[in-house]
Structures are given as C-alpha cells and as structure tokens.
Design an enzyme around this catalytic site. Structure first.
Site, mmCIF file in Angstrom:
data_model
loop_
_atom_site.group_PDB
_atom_site.id
_atom_site.type_symbol
_atom_site.label_atom_id
_atom_site.label_comp_id
_atom_site.label_asym_id
_atom_site.label_seq_id
_atom_site.Cartn_x
_atom_site.Cartn_y
_atom_site.Cartn_z
ATOM 1 N N ARG A 176 -30.461 -60.637 -21.644
ATOM 2 C CA ARG A 176 -30.556 -59.341 -22.326
ATOM 3 C C ARG A 176 -29.864 -59.369 -23.678
ATOM 4 N NH1 ARG A 176 -28.351 -55.165 -18.225
ATOM 5 N NH2 ARG A 176 -29.886 -53.713 -19.064
ATOM 6 N N LYS A 201 -23.052 -54.528 -25.237
ATOM 7 C CA LYS A 201 -23.382 -54.722 -23.828
ATOM 8 C C LYS A 201 -22.448 -55.742 -23.192
ATOM 9 C CE LYS A 201 -27.629 -54.342 -22.774
ATOM 10 N NZ LYS A 201 -28.950 -54.750 -23.236
ATOM 11 N N TYR A 208 -9.702 -34.262 -55.287
ATOM 12 C CA TYR A 208 -10.711 -33.407 -54.656
ATOM 13 C C TYR A 208 -12.108 -34.011 -54.799
ATOM 14 C CZ TYR A 208 -11.944 -31.808 -59.364
ATOM 15 O OH TYR A 208 -12.358 -31.768 -60.666
ATOM 16 N N CYS A 227 -17.622 -35.212 -58.925
ATOM 17 C CA CYS A 227 -18.615 -34.135 -58.827
ATOM 18 C C CYS A 227 -20.033 -34.677 -58.766
ATOM 19 C CB CYS A 227 -18.456 -33.144 -59.970
ATOM 20 S SG CYS A 227 -18.692 -33.889 -61.592
ATOM 21 N N MET A 253 -34.639 -54.570 -29.321
ATOM 22 C CA MET A 253 -34.696 -56.040 -29.209
ATOM 23 C C MET A 253 -35.200 -56.397 -27.808
ATOM 24 S SD MET A 253 -31.358 -57.302 -31.252
ATOM 25 C CE MET A 253 -30.220 -56.275 -30.359
ATOM 26 N N HIS A 268 -37.426 -43.593 -23.757
ATOM 27 C CA HIS A 268 -37.298 -44.171 -25.095
ATOM 28 C C HIS A 268 -37.327 -43.072 -26.153
ATOM 29 C CE1 HIS A 268 -39.028 -45.910 -28.790
ATOM 30 N NE2 HIS A 268 -38.199 -46.905 -28.507
ATOM 31 N N GLY A 289 -33.718 -50.426 -27.003
ATOM 32 C CA GLY A 289 -35.122 -50.834 -26.919
ATOM 33 C C GLY A 289 -35.644 -51.576 -28.135
ATOM 34 N N ARG A 331 -22.063 -47.777 -21.862
ATOM 35 C CA ARG A 331 -21.654 -47.674 -23.263
ATOM 36 C C ARG A 331 -21.259 -46.235 -23.506
ATOM 37 N NH1 ARG A 331 -27.816 -48.718 -24.991
ATOM 38 N NH2 ARG A 331 -28.597 -46.840 -24.040
ATOM 39 N N SER A 339 -13.110 -36.049 -63.964
ATOM 40 C CA SER A 339 -14.006 -35.837 -62.834
ATOM 41 C C SER A 339 -15.057 -36.941 -62.894
ATOM 42 C CB SER A 339 -14.659 -34.462 -62.915
ATOM 43 O OG SER A 339 -15.519 -34.304 -61.808
HETATM 44 C C1 PEP Z 1 -22.935 -37.121 -62.538
HETATM 45 O O1 PEP Z 1 -23.436 -37.808 -63.422
HETATM 46 O O2 PEP Z 1 -22.474 -37.576 -61.484
HETATM 47 C C2 PEP Z 1 -22.869 -35.653 -62.693
HETATM 48 C C3 PEP Z 1 -22.263 -34.910 -61.805
HETATM 49 O O3 PEP Z 1 -23.559 -35.143 -63.735
HETATM 50 P P1 PEP Z 1 -25.136 -34.897 -63.737
HETATM 51 O O4 PEP Z 1 -25.631 -35.179 -62.367
HETATM 52 O O5 PEP Z 1 -25.337 -33.485 -64.132
HETATM 53 O O6 PEP Z 1 -25.573 -35.870 -64.764
#
Ligand code: PEP
Ligand code: MG
Length: 940
Positions: A130, A61, A917, A897, A141, A490, A139, A374, A829
């Site tokens: 304010r 603000k 990736y 993963c 605070m 609100h 709203g 804003r 991974s």
């Molecule tokens: C992990 O541990 O991040 C993984 C992908 O394996 P899981 O979740 O199957 O243990």
C-alpha cells in the site's frame, strides 16, 4: 492546507537483528528490524520500529501503523519501505541497490513471525502493498492486495481456509488490481468481464458468484493479462511483490496524484512510502467485513459513532463506493464483540492522538484488525467545533485549539447558505458529505465538467460514484452529487479535502451517465444542463436555482463580532477561537478599503485601521471628466481649475473614511496608476475621431466640429500618454513628480479632511503613502512638498496636524536602499503585488492567465507567487528592507498591503519577518486575524 515544508529526516535507527518467532501475529512478540545494508541509509522499517512522528520517512500510513503497533493495538505485522527509497527510485529510475536485500531480510522476518511463506506452502502468506505519503492523498496512488497468490497457492489457501470461493475471489481481485495498476491493463476490461460473468449467472453482485464462477473469471482475467502484456500473470510471489512495490513508487507520479498535489499544495518531490503488511481478510463470509470509522462526525464534528461498514468485503470496496455500505452503528447488531472492541480502540486512538481519528479496519471471522488510522480530514465547521470540544475536554490547550483551525476553513464558513424559508420541494435527500450551497448545471462526466467550467459555467458533477479518475471534474465543479456511497466514499473524502460541496449516496436518484440524465423516484428527469442546487450541510437536492442567504458565521462578523445570545455551537466556536487568536497575535490587521462602506464593514470584521486606500478608485465614474480636464490642461490656470474641482470631492471622500475609521489609522495612498487609465481607449477613440472627421467633411456643423475638436485633443493626449509597458512607466511617485499640483491637491485634501474631522470632534489618524518609490530623492521631494502643504493647512485652520508620511516598498531598488528611504519615511508598506511583479519580471496582469498553468504543472512553483508570498525571492527583499529600514529608524512602522496580506501562509511569513501589521480586503480580515494569532504560537 497541509504544511508543505519538508523536514529533515529523523536519524536512522540503530540496526537490530531480526527475531524469528513463528507464532500467529496476535500472540507474537514484535520482531526487531532486519540488518540494514548501510546503517546510514536504512530503507525499510519494521512496523514495530516506527513512530507517529516519522511520517516524513514512513509516510502517514506507515508512521501511524507503527504507532498503533507500539500502542499494542491489533495491527497485522509488516514493514514499511521509506519515502527515501521512493525518491531514489524516482531520481534514478531504478530501485536503490540496497533495497532488495533489505526487503528480503524484512520479508524473511515477517515469514518467520507468521510461520508462513509468501505465496508458498500449505498456508501461504499473502501481503498487501500500500502507498502512503507524508500527507494523506486518499485514493490518488496505488495499492495492491493479496500479493502472493498464484495458480499453486490458490488451492492451498482454499484448503487451509476450507473456503474455495474465498480463495478464488481473492485471486481474481489480485489479478484485477495487479493487472490494472502494475501491468497497465485497462481496468474497464476487467470490469466488463466480471459484468459478463454476473450476467451469465444471472446475479447482480460479485458476492453471489460461487467458486466455480470465480474460477472462470480468473481464467478470463489471466487471458486478458496475456493478451495485453504478452506474458502470463506472474507466478513468482517475490516477483509480484517487487513489481507491486515499483508500481506504488510509480503511482506517485500518476496523473491523478499530480493533480491532487497541485490542488493541495503538496510538494512533488516528497515521494511515497510503501507498506507491506500481512493480509487479513474481510471477504471470508458474513462474519467478516471491512469498514471505516471516525471518532467524531467529520462533517459536523459532533460526537457519536460515524462510519460505514460493508460485510464480506475487502479493502477498497468501501471507499470506492461500489456497493452500498451500512452505517457503522449497524455493526453492533451484526457483530457485537467486534463492535465493542472497535469502540474501545477508537477511544484509545482519539485520546492518544488528541484528535478526530479516521480508522480503516477489517474483521476477519470475528477478529478485529486495524489497517490504518490517521488524523481525519474534516469539514471547516467540524474543525472549529472539534477544536473547542477537545479544549473543553482538556485534551488540548488553547494554543493547540488554535493550531487545529485554519484561515481557509474560516473563509469557507463565511460562504452563503440556501434560503429554505419558502420550503422548496426537494428532488432527493442524500448524505451531507461536505457542506456548502452549490448551484450549477448538472453534468454527468468529468470531461464535461471540466470543459463547461472552463467556459465559466457553474456545474454540479453528478455521478453514481466517483473514482480517482474523476478528480479533474471534481476540481472544476461547484458541487458533487452521487447516488451511491457513504460519508467515506471517494466523493465524500475528496470533496471534504477540497472544501467542495458534496451530497453523496442520494439513492433515490437513478443516475444514467450514458443518457446524461438522472431520474428521481417520482419519475422527474433532470437532463444535462438543467440547473440543480445541492446543500452539502443537509444533503438536500433541489431543482433549479435556490436563493442564498448569508451564513450564520458571516452574520456574526457583520454584527461586529458580537456573539448573539442564541448563537449556535459553530458560531460560538468561531467566536471563541477568534478571541484566542486576537489574544495571541502580535501582528495588527488592517483593511484595504476605498469607501466608507468598505471601511465600516472592515471595522465590524475586526480591522484595526485601513492599510491602503487606493485613491484612483475615487477618480472614476463622473469624476473621469475632471481627470480629462487635468490631462488636457494647456495652461497652469486650466490645470489649477481642474485640481480645484477635484479637491472638494477628494476631501469629502477622506472625511467619510476618517469618520468610518475614527480613532484608527487610515493610510491614504496618493494616485498610482498611469493617467491614460482614466482616458478613453486609444483604438476606440481613434475610430471615433476618424468617423467624426469623415462626417464633418460632409456636413460642417459647428457643434459637431466642437466635439470632434475635443476628441482630437483627447486623442493626442492619449497618444502622448500611451506606453508600451504602463506598469513600468509613468505611474506612482513619478506621476506626482511630473504632473504639477496633483499630489499637492491630494495632500491638501487629506490635511483638510483631517482638520474638518478634528473640528467635528473626531479622532482622525490619516497617513499619507507614496507609491512606487525607487529612490530616496523622489521621496524627499514629495515629502518636502507635502510638509509645505500640511503647514499651509495648519496655518489656515489654526490647528496642528499629525500626518505621518511613508512609502510603499514595491520595487527591488526601494527594498535594497531601504536604509536611505527610511530617512524620509515614517512607515513602509510592502506592496507585494508590484514587488512580486518586479522581482520576477512577471507582468501581473498577464502571466497568470498565459503560462502559470504550465509553471504549476512543471512544479516550478507550487502556488502562484501572486497568491502566496515567494518567501525565498520576494520575501528576501522584505527581510532586507525591514532590516535596513529599521537600522536607520528603529521605530519605523512596517506593514504589507499587497494581496498577500490576507493569504494565510503569507501572514505567517510576515509575522516571522517582524512586520507590524498586514492589510487585506475586508472579507479577508477575519482570516488574517486568525492566521496572525496562529503565527504567533510557539512551536508545539
Ligand atoms: C501592491 O503593489 O502590492 C499594492 C498594494 O498596490 P497595487 O496593487 O494597487 O499596485
Ligand atoms: Mg502597487
């Protein structure tokens, strides 16, 4: 989600001397700032001294008021106390010593500039106090208006304005707001007295109370303050100001502010700035008013005149939704000059900010004043549309357009919508304030919403209007329905911010929170617990549960990201921004998929392969019996028979996956969970065996004895495999090393499936991944065995097979010895689920339900580390393993993963850490693509 990182404060401005003009604000040159007490710790900035990029210090603000002041727009003069002053107060429990003098100097400058003194003289100066944090917390605070009014200054204000009613109305507002927020008197008590006064006079609204009535109300309010605080309402204007500033500081740690920050992932240590600004009055009669304007529709993104206006009203009346506003377009009829001026200002602001601006304004007797602007909150659909509109207008470039949309918004657009092809009857139609299709039981207060949602029930919170105390219920509800208030009420603002479906201002509904029901205009009654369906995209409210259909955006992804010829502007915007993201991103995006169907969907959604196939999911259902045979096998021959039975099943699983992902990599992880997970539960089995044995004693039938014998063997195996802490026990690579033939069978199935696909003319790219490796030796043994098996299949099939073998990094030891592991791995991974579990020592299956709520509450972390990567701890190990792994093997491919692979903030981290990736569930693939693109953009 806001950017939660804190940035270093900009260097303090050099001190300048205060100017002393005494002309009215619209003609006055801007004063320079007062002499600060210590040049290195300037705690107060004049509005003319700040800039838009100083939100860290001046709050959103304060920074934007300063920016508008710099642009020469009509902003009442004032000054802003920094967030640093607030932080110091919160740290020590007292205002920093220099603050009082700095406020005095700035107040004196303001008084000189206005030619009036705070709360004194014939023309008393009044100010608003304010709150304003770096991130908008609408709203959440406190704010106090009309500071400076006292028993002495009310008559002076009445005389100066010639409007006694206005003076008394302003005073009663001050006592009410100040009493509640500063002195802690229950706000309901003021409301009750006001209601009694209205009833005594026989009117419905406050505006119908005249000066005499309001004087009576003031008397009662002052009595109330004395009753509850033991002292009279403060009559020293400066004391009022100081107390109000302190109350705003304190409101940073108010319950609703804390809940909101947790929800929005705003750090608890930022503090709020406090803007002290000369009051302008929207409650000076019909030629005055107050309103909120958006430069585009925050619900749809379409251009036009959007907002709400309330004549003869002040400050928070609009946002609180206590009286129904008129659409902003009405202002053209009510006050053409102010309307034109507002449109002019809106255009300046949108071009300057290059974005949708949300503006609060007041008109005082035909003169427009800007109280705040804003960059406005918007729905997900609006965000995508606006980004492409601004790109087309040339206001922003492609990178900036990508910065303007977020993965969280994209996932909202993928939610289903109602199927209204059967044209169901509506109960009412309100204002579509925040999109989505929400179905749930109607509940009429926040506590009930929270309680029933905690039981797992979907609820729709129905209120006349919401206020900040409803926040918990709003968070718990699937949807919010109000009978009052506009797009800027609100309910609307908060719901949009949270991404919760909201229909507001459904005026046909008579909401009765006391009898816990609503009544429609035709007399239909909906009681608490009755199911409602509300459509935040159209504003329609339906009885019962309406069926849902996929969203157009979801259909676009399901259709392989091909833009249909009749695509609407939203789908076109999504397609365009996804294309830009794909062009920008460096990170690959794969999916975690265990079936060919999942793989096919992931591919349609844009996945570039599979980063994780959890083979354990192929061992369930009917195949469980085969696993039991494997576990119960006493001899090599029995074990080999069990594995032989599993082999063709696994091979066909892998063939199907490789076919679905033809031409793209498919990372198959060998079995990870402990074997007992495939066996019956220990307690259940013990009971079964004990009961059967008791029965066998009575009737010794041979077939039953056989079954009991099998169960007894099984029970012995379950007992043998039982572990106190299976997550840290016999699982992952350990299983492969101690259960003879298990991994070999899986590797053979992968190799044979690959050979089969090649024979069919396919283009398979399987990769073999080993879970839970902690030392290079484990990997070496598994690798040697796998190479042998692959060589056997190559010889049998007379084909060369390329099957890279890599390891998961999910133990701290693996990360720390990554240089050694890389010698035996073609890729890493990161299993960040297990890595988070093992780095923190948090049992991933237990802690979130047991004590994370307390940790989040105490601010130990702002978000679960299982949801967003803990960059400092777990993330450090990711960096270490990346660096050490690549030192051994520069071409080492690196992915992630764990669940974090689809989490927007984590995707940015993995990009910066240099991974190749991310891999996530198919439905999160579009989000990961978008965020990977955004992560690759250079800083603006
Ligand atoms: C992990 O541990 O991040 C993984 C992908 O394996 P899981 O979740 O199957 O243990
Ligand atoms: Mg794991």
């Amino acid at each position: 989600m806001p950017d939660i990182r804190t940035h270093p404060h900009p260097p303090p401005h050099p001190p300048t001397a205060p100017a002393a003009p005494t002309t009215p604000p619209e003609q006055a040159p801007r004063p320079a700032a007062a002499e600060p007490a210590a040049p290195t710790a300037r705690l107060v900035y004049d509005l003319a001294d700040g800039r838009r990029d100083m939100a860290d210090l001046l709050g959103g603000k304060g920074a934007n008021l300063a920016e508008m002041t710099r642009l020469g727009l009509p902003v009442p003069p004032g000054f802003t106390i920094t967030t640093e002053a607030c932080r110091a107060y919160l740290r020590t429990g007292a205002e920093p010593p220099a603050l009082r003098d700095e406020v005095s100097a700035h107040l004196a400058a303001l008084e000189r500039r206005m030619g009036r003194r705070l709360g004194h003289g014939q023309d008393p100066l009044l100010v608003s106090v304010r709150s304003g944090a770096k991130f908008s917390m609408p709203g959440m605070m406190d704010t106090v208006l009309n500071v400076g009014l006292t028993d002495d200054s009310v008559p002076a204000l009445a005389a100066r304005t010639g409007d006694e009613r206005f003076a008394w109305d302003s005073y009663r507002r001050l006592i009410q707001m100040f009493g509640r927020t500063v002195l802690g008197v229950d706000g309901e008590l003021f409301e009750e007295r006001l209601e009694t006064a209205r009833r005594a006079v026989g009117v419905d609204t406050d505006t119908e109370l005249n000066a005499r009535h309001l004087r009576g109300v003031v008397r009662q309010f002052k009595d109330l303050v004395r009753e509850h605080t033991g002292r009279g309402f403060p009559q020293d204007p400066r004391e009022q100001l100081d107390l109000a500033i302190r109350a705003v500081f304190d409101s940073w740690n108010g319950e609703r502010a804390r809940v909101y920050r947790r929800q929005e992932r705003i750090p608890h240590d930022l503090g709020t700035a406090v803007s002290v600004v000369a009051m302008v009055f929207g409650n000076r009669g019909p030629d005055s008013g107050t309103g909120v304007a958006f430069t585009r529709d925050p619900a749809t993104g379409h251009q036009g005149v959007y907002g709400d206006y309330l004549a003869n009203a002040q400050g928070e009346d609009v946002v609180a939704g206590v009286r129904n506003t008129v659409p902003l377009a009405e202002l053209e009829r009510l006050d053409r000059r102010s309307y034109d001026e507002l449109l002019r200002v809106m255009e300046i602001l949108e071009n300057h900010y290059r974005d949708l601006c949300d503006i609060e304004f007041t008109i005082e007797r035909g003169k427009l004043w800007l109280l705040q602007t804003r960059v406005g909150k918007r729905t997900a659909a609006a965000a995508f549309r606006i980004a492409t509109q601004l790109l087309d207008q040339g206001l922003i470039d492609a990178d900036e357009a990508l910065r303007r949309v977020r993965g969280g918004q994209l996932s909202q657009l993928m939610f289903p919508r109602f199927d209204t092809r059967s044209r169901p009857a509506t109960l009412a139609t309100g204002i579509p304030a925040s999109p989505g299709a929400a179905v749930g039981a109607a509940v009429f207060d926040s506590a009930t919403a929270t309680a029933r949602a905690a039981e797992g029930e979907a609820v729709i919170l129905v209120r006349r209007e919401t206020n900040p105390d409803d926040l918990n219920g709003m968070l718990a509800a699937r949807g919010i329905l109000t009978s009052r208030g506009g797009k800027t009420s609100h309910a609307a603002v908060v719901a949009r911010g949270m991404g919760t479906t909201c229909v507001c201002g459904a005026e046909e509904l008579d909401v009765d929170p006391v009898r816990r029901r609503l009544t429609t205009s035709d007399g239909t009654v909906v009681n608490e617990g009755d199911v409602l369906s509300i459509d935040g995209g159209t504003g329609d409210v339906y009885p019962g549960e309406l069926p849902v259909v996929p969203s157009a955006v979801m259909e676009y992804f399901e259709n392989g990201c091909v833009l249909p010829p009749d695509a609407d502007d939203l789908v076109s915007a999504v397609h365009r921004l996804m294309t830009l993201a794909d062009r920008a991103r460096r990170l690959g995006v794969r999916a975690n998929a265990d079936t060919a169907d999942d793989a096919a969907r992931a591919r349609r959604f844009g996945a570039e392969g599979i980063g994780l196939t959890r083979t354990e999911h192929m061992f369930l259902g009917e195949r469980r019996g085969l696993v039991e045979r494997l576990v119960l096998a006493d001899t090599d021959a029995e074990r080999a028979a069990a594995l032989d039975a599993l082999l063709p099943l696994q091979r066909s699983d892998f063939r199907a996956l490789l076919a679905a992902m033809d031409g793209l990599p498919v990372t198959v992880r060998l079995l990870d969970p402990p074997l007992h997970e495939f066996l019956p539960d220990l307690t259940e089995l013990s009971v079964r065996v004990a009961t059967a044995e008791a029965r066998n004693d009575q009737a010794d039938r041979a077939d039953r004895a056989d079954q009991t014998g099998h169960d007894a063997c099984l029970l012995a195996a379950v007992r043998r495999l039982h572990e106190q802490n299976p997550m840290l026990g016999l699982r992952g690579v350990r299983l492969g090393l101690v259960v003879p033939g298990l991994f070999t069978m899986q590797v053979r199935a992968i190799a044979e499936a690959t050979a089969d696909r090649l024979a069919e003319g396919g283009d398979p790219h399987a990769e073999i991944m080993i879970p839970l490796v902690g030392t290079a030796r484990e990997l070496e043994i598994v690798r040697a065995d796998a190479e042998r098996t692959v060589a056997e299949v190559e010889a049998e099939r007379d084909r060369a097979l390329s099957l890279p073998l890599g390891t998961m990094i999910e133990l701290p030891r693996a990360a720390l010895t990554a240089d050694e592991l890389a010698a035996s791995a073609d890729f890493f991974s990161f299993g960040t689920n297990d890595l988070t579990q093992t780095v923190w020592g948090f049992s991933r299956d237990d802690v979130e339900a047991s004590f994370f709520a307390a940790y989040l509450e105490k601010g130990i972390f702002g978000v679960s580390p299982f949801e967003t990567i803990d960059a400092d701890g777990v993330g450090s190990l990711v960096r270490v393993a990346t660096e050490r792994g690549r030192a051994t093997r520069p071409d080492l491919k690196l992915g992630v993963c764990g669940e974090h692979g689809g989490d927007p903030e984590s995707v940015h981290f993995f990009h910066e850490a240099g991974l190749d990736y991310v891999s996530c569930s198919p439905f999160r693939v579009p989000v990961a693509r978008l965020e990977a693109g955004r992560a690759a953009l250079a800083a603006p």
